[in-house]
Design an enzyme around this catalytic site. Structure first.
Site, mmCIF file in Angstrom:
data_model
loop_
_atom_site.group_PDB
_atom_site.id
_atom_site.type_symbol
_atom_site.label_atom_id
_atom_site.label_comp_id
_atom_site.label_asym_id
_atom_site.label_seq_id
_atom_site.Cartn_x
_atom_site.Cartn_y
_atom_site.Cartn_z
ATOM 1 N N HIS A 105 0.716 44.698 -14.063
ATOM 2 C CA HIS A 105 -0.609 45.627 -13.803
ATOM 3 C C HIS A 105 -0.248 46.274 -12.493
ATOM 4 O O HIS A 105 -0.718 47.462 -13.174
ATOM 5 C CB HIS A 105 -1.878 45.346 -14.452
ATOM 6 C CG HIS A 105 -1.857 44.539 -15.881
ATOM 7 N ND1 HIS A 105 -2.670 45.116 -16.681
ATOM 8 C CD2 HIS A 105 -1.223 43.616 -16.832
ATOM 9 C CE1 HIS A 105 -2.527 44.818 -17.993
ATOM 10 N NE2 HIS A 105 -2.202 43.324 -17.400
ATOM 11 N N ASP A 143 -7.723 50.061 -15.713
ATOM 12 C CA ASP A 143 -5.813 49.592 -16.427
ATOM 13 C C ASP A 143 -7.545 49.430 -17.487
ATOM 14 O O ASP A 143 -8.720 49.122 -17.749
ATOM 15 C CB ASP A 143 -6.120 48.563 -16.356
ATOM 16 C CG ASP A 143 -4.747 47.566 -17.302
ATOM 17 O OD1 ASP A 143 -5.690 47.665 -18.416
ATOM 18 O OD2 ASP A 143 -4.012 46.870 -16.556
ATOM 19 N N HIS A 155 12.110 37.453 -20.361
ATOM 20 C CA HIS A 155 10.802 36.903 -21.226
ATOM 21 C C HIS A 155 9.769 38.133 -21.825
ATOM 22 O O HIS A 155 9.220 37.982 -23.399
ATOM 23 C CB HIS A 155 9.512 36.017 -19.815
ATOM 24 C CG HIS A 155 9.233 37.357 -19.587
ATOM 25 N ND1 HIS A 155 10.043 38.471 -18.526
ATOM 26 C CD2 HIS A 155 7.783 37.476 -19.139
ATOM 27 C CE1 HIS A 155 8.670 39.177 -17.774
ATOM 28 N NE2 HIS A 155 7.568 39.140 -18.544
#
Length: 463
Positions: A19, A112, A351
């Site tokens: 993030h 965020d 991933h």
């Protein structure tokens, strides 16, 4: 370049590498257009960093209430976020007040949405607030549908979900929290909280670009002032307009740069399978074993990032074999952008975290998807069915991709078959479109210019 220090933006990321990095990169873009940036990171993250954030981005520390151990110090992720909301609101308020009293006031907060309380604090000071989503617009739209009751969760096994702008999504393609599988199911309620106060945001930003998620961005734009401002990766790998912007400048792990790059330079072009599952994901031991023997027995070299905490999952016999062979290199962390852009790398086994996905798209590397949880299954679906730049090996009833399935993907992408060639052509196409978006006059660049102009206008009005 002269900077107007009245145009001050405070950036508040969720405290994890996946993030922080895109928001830090966006900060550099804003600085290049004349704004001043302060990045607010938690005390725990600041103490844990392997590299220091240098240059024009200034850093302030806020408390999450767990300064010694971060989320690992809390009894659960849910408890961590609840404490962070209380203590973080207090310390964020103190930063804004301190900046104002020092004659260097904040004019805009980019936050965020994992931390929706940051917008509440922002609006208490009548400041401009911009939500910055670090997950894809596709995944965010799924959470929005669930939050509005337009889609049920947990989803029903066997059901196919059809949403605007997305390929048909099977159960295994949904975010793990929506599917009701994987760890920390209670976190779904937290993820849905991203939208509870979003109508108060002046801007809603996505680390994506218009042509990558055109239909979904168009839908979201009918709800809020949505703008795509990505890909948020260093300028060196896109438009090259920001001087010396070659790396994010932030790492929670120490990359083994010289050993990785020297080893890659000894290999032929398109001969290496690069494997990395990011900073947080952890595959099952059985899956790691299947990957290990596929890599050893395939016809290609491999560079495999295995974090120190995961090394006990690797078969000892495999470790013995690679210790006396130059076929493979295993490291605890690597400079991923440099690795992906090296001509020796032919594909990326990932991933499917959105940052890694954007990096591969921007650099033009096809992918093999091993999604673990959270947004990764949906990203893997988009990689395969929407952007057509990769494959996802089939898994058995235990959720494990076996050696035969993994090998099939490796041979298809690396071996030069027609499907592999098509994926490479698509990867090259997205690489050019990503660069185009961030270049001068590109869609993302225009959106950033629009935001900067609004921040400056608000400062002028405030004066």
């Amino acid at each position: 370049m002269e900077v107007n220090y009245g145009n001050h933006v405070l950036v508040v990321p969720y405290p994890s590498q996946g993030h922080i990095n895109p928001m830090l990169q966006f900060s550099k873009r804003l600085i290049s257009k004349g704004l001043k940036i302060t990045l607010a990171i938690t005390i725990h993250v600041a103490n844990k960093m392997e590299t220091q954030i240098n240059g024009p981005v200034k850093v302030e520390m806020i408390s999450d209430g767990h300064d010694e151990g971060g989320v690992m110090q809390a009894s659960s992720p849910q408890a961590y976020l609840e404490t962070f909301a209380i203590v973080g609101s207090q310390t964020l308020t103190e930063i804004i007040e301190r900046r104002s009293n020092s004659g260097d006031p904040v004019s805009c907060v980019v936050y965020d949405p994992f931390l929706p309380w940051a917008l509440d604090v922002t609006k208490q000071f009548n400041l401009m607030g911009a939500a910055f989503y670090t997950q894809s617009c596709a995944v965010s739209s799924i959470y929005y549908y669930v939050q509005k009751g337009m889609m049920k969760s947990p989803a029903t096994l066997g059901e196919v979900v059809s949403l605007p702008g997305l390929p048909p999504l099977e159960f295994s393609d949904l975010p793990s929290f929506v599917a009701g599988v994987g760890p920390f199911p209670a976190l779904l309620s937290t993820l849905l909280e991203q939208f509870h106060n979003i109508d108060k945001a002046d801007w809603v930003l996505f680390s994506s670009f218009d042509k990558l998620e055109a239909e979904i961005l168009n839908f979201m734009s009918k709800l809020w002032k949505v703008r795509a401002i990505g890909p948020t990766i260093p300028s060196k790998y896109l438009d090259k307009r920001i001087e010396d912007d070659e790396d994010y400048g932030f790492n929670l792990f120490e990359p083994k740069t010289s050993s990785c790059m020297n080893w890659l330079s000894s290999k032929k072009n398109n001969s290496v399978v690069y494997v990395s599952f990011g900073s947080l994901s952890a595959a099952k031991q059985e899956q790691m074993e299947e990957i290990a023997w596929t890599l050893w027995e395939c016809d290609y070299n491999f560079l495999w990032v295995v974090k120190q905490a995961e090394e006990n999952k690797i078969p000892s016999e495999f470790l013995e074999k690679i210790s006396t062979s130059d076929k493979g290199l295993m490291v605890t962390w690597c400079p991923q952008l440099e690795v992906l852009s090296h001509p020796a790398v032919g594909c990326f086994a990932t991933h499917c975290g959105f940052n890694s996905t954007l990096e591969a798209l921007s650099i033009g590397v096809p992918m093999i998807g091993f999604p673990q949880w959270t947004d990764q299954p949906t990203n893997a679906k988009c990689i395969e069915a929407m952007w057509e730049v990769g494959m996802r090996p089939k898994v058995d009833e235990e959720g494990i991709a076996r050696k035969m399935e993994i090998d099939l993907c490796v041979r298809e992408i690396m071996g030069g078959g027609e499907k592999g060639k098509e994926m490479r052509r698509n990867a090259s196409k997205w690489k050019e479109l990503a660069k185009e978006a961030m270049d001068g006059g590109g869609s993302s660049d225009k959106n950033i210019v629009e935001l900067v102009a609004q921040v400056k206008l608000n400062v002028i009005v405030a004066k």
